[in-house]
Design a protein around this motif. Sequence first.
Motif, PDB file in Angstrom:
ATOM      1  N   LEU A  17      31.984  39.706  35.789  1.00 48.34           N
ATOM      2  CA  LEU A  17      31.725  38.022  35.846  1.00 48.34           C
ATOM      3  C   LEU A  17      32.500  37.394  36.829  1.00 48.34           C
ATOM      4  N   GLU A  60      31.635  32.281  38.831  1.00 47.77           N
ATOM      5  CA  GLU A  60      30.025  32.439  38.410  1.00 47.77           C
ATOM      6  C   GLU A  60      29.529  31.460  36.753  1.00 47.77           C
ATOM      7  N   ARG A  63      25.024  40.301  31.642  1.00 47.35           N
ATOM      8  CA  ARG A  63      25.923  40.755  32.033  1.00 47.35           C
ATOM      9  C   ARG A  63      26.289  42.347  31.462  1.00 47.35           C
TER      10      ARG A  63
END
Length: 332
Positions: free
Chosen positions: A232, A236, A244
Amino acid sequence: MDFTGRDFLQILDFSSEELRYMLEVAKTFKKYKQTGQDHKYFPDKNIVLLFEKTSTRTRCSFEVAGHDLGMGVTYLDPAASQMGHKESIADTAQVLAKLYDGIEYRGFAQKTADDLAKYADVPVWNGLTDYCHPTQALADFLTIEEHFGSLKGLTVAYLGDTRNNVANSLMAMSAKMGVNYIACGPTDLRPDLKLFEKCQKIAAKNVNTITVTPDINALASTADVIYTDVWLSMGEDKSKWGERIKQLQPYQVNTKIMELAKPTAVFMHPLPSFHDLETSVSREVHEQYGLSEIEVTNKVFTSDRSLVFEEAENRMHTIKAVMYLTLKSKGQ
Ligand code: CP
Ligand code: NVA
């Protein structure tokens, strides 16, 4: 080759020969630093560093490189300046260009870096945007070349979020320098198709290949460099961690992955890295998702195949080369 007054916004703005030359100049500066040879070439110049995102390596590299070249360095945190909220990028660029000889920018949109360059008549250097991280790719390639002695015939495999800023610049640099590149990650985190196809075309001319695959077995006995980055990126949303982790867990760099690559393969990472529980972010992720190592295991990160700290040092030497080449007067 003429770099004077040019911006350093992305790798694809430069020819293979120009990038090769930047690496050679970085090697010279590294030697000067190691032997204590004075290289304060610009005692009358000043540079400004604009950081909209946090940084350790990039900021410190620009500061140290600036001082080593004899320049004055101002660090500007846009939260504490007028940029963006009270003053446009165009006005900021023109004001800073009146006071400084070069501007470094780290932030979100690539367009901001491009706009600073458009309105400032001094070089603008990209210290990372959401789109790319070109000074990182230069340092990575200096590190790879130092380790293997030559770039010829090498394959770099990037595992994880293959469409992030670091991956984009690494792919572009591989294409330009004639190194094979494998983007290995889930299909929904693939590199931008336009950039990927552009890099493939450049690579074809340089007789190397750029490929994208979700299959980890593509690394088997081919990869010389196993490269990863955080799952990440800055900017973000934290709420994306769960998704993720699900997407990227199969691409975690661990001993099994390293064993798949060539026996001589090395591990690289731009840093900072979540390889243990020594950071508040990794502890938070651990509490919520139970993962104690994220994109790379501590064993690989701390192994003698890991080049991460050499890479970090080379940020400074390569950034110095970029500043020197773009700031020197023609013929200097
Ligand atoms: N690799 C890198 O750009 O590190 P920083 O975020 O610390 O500058
Ligand atoms: N992809 C990472 C790189 C940090 C150097 C980020 O943008 O946060």
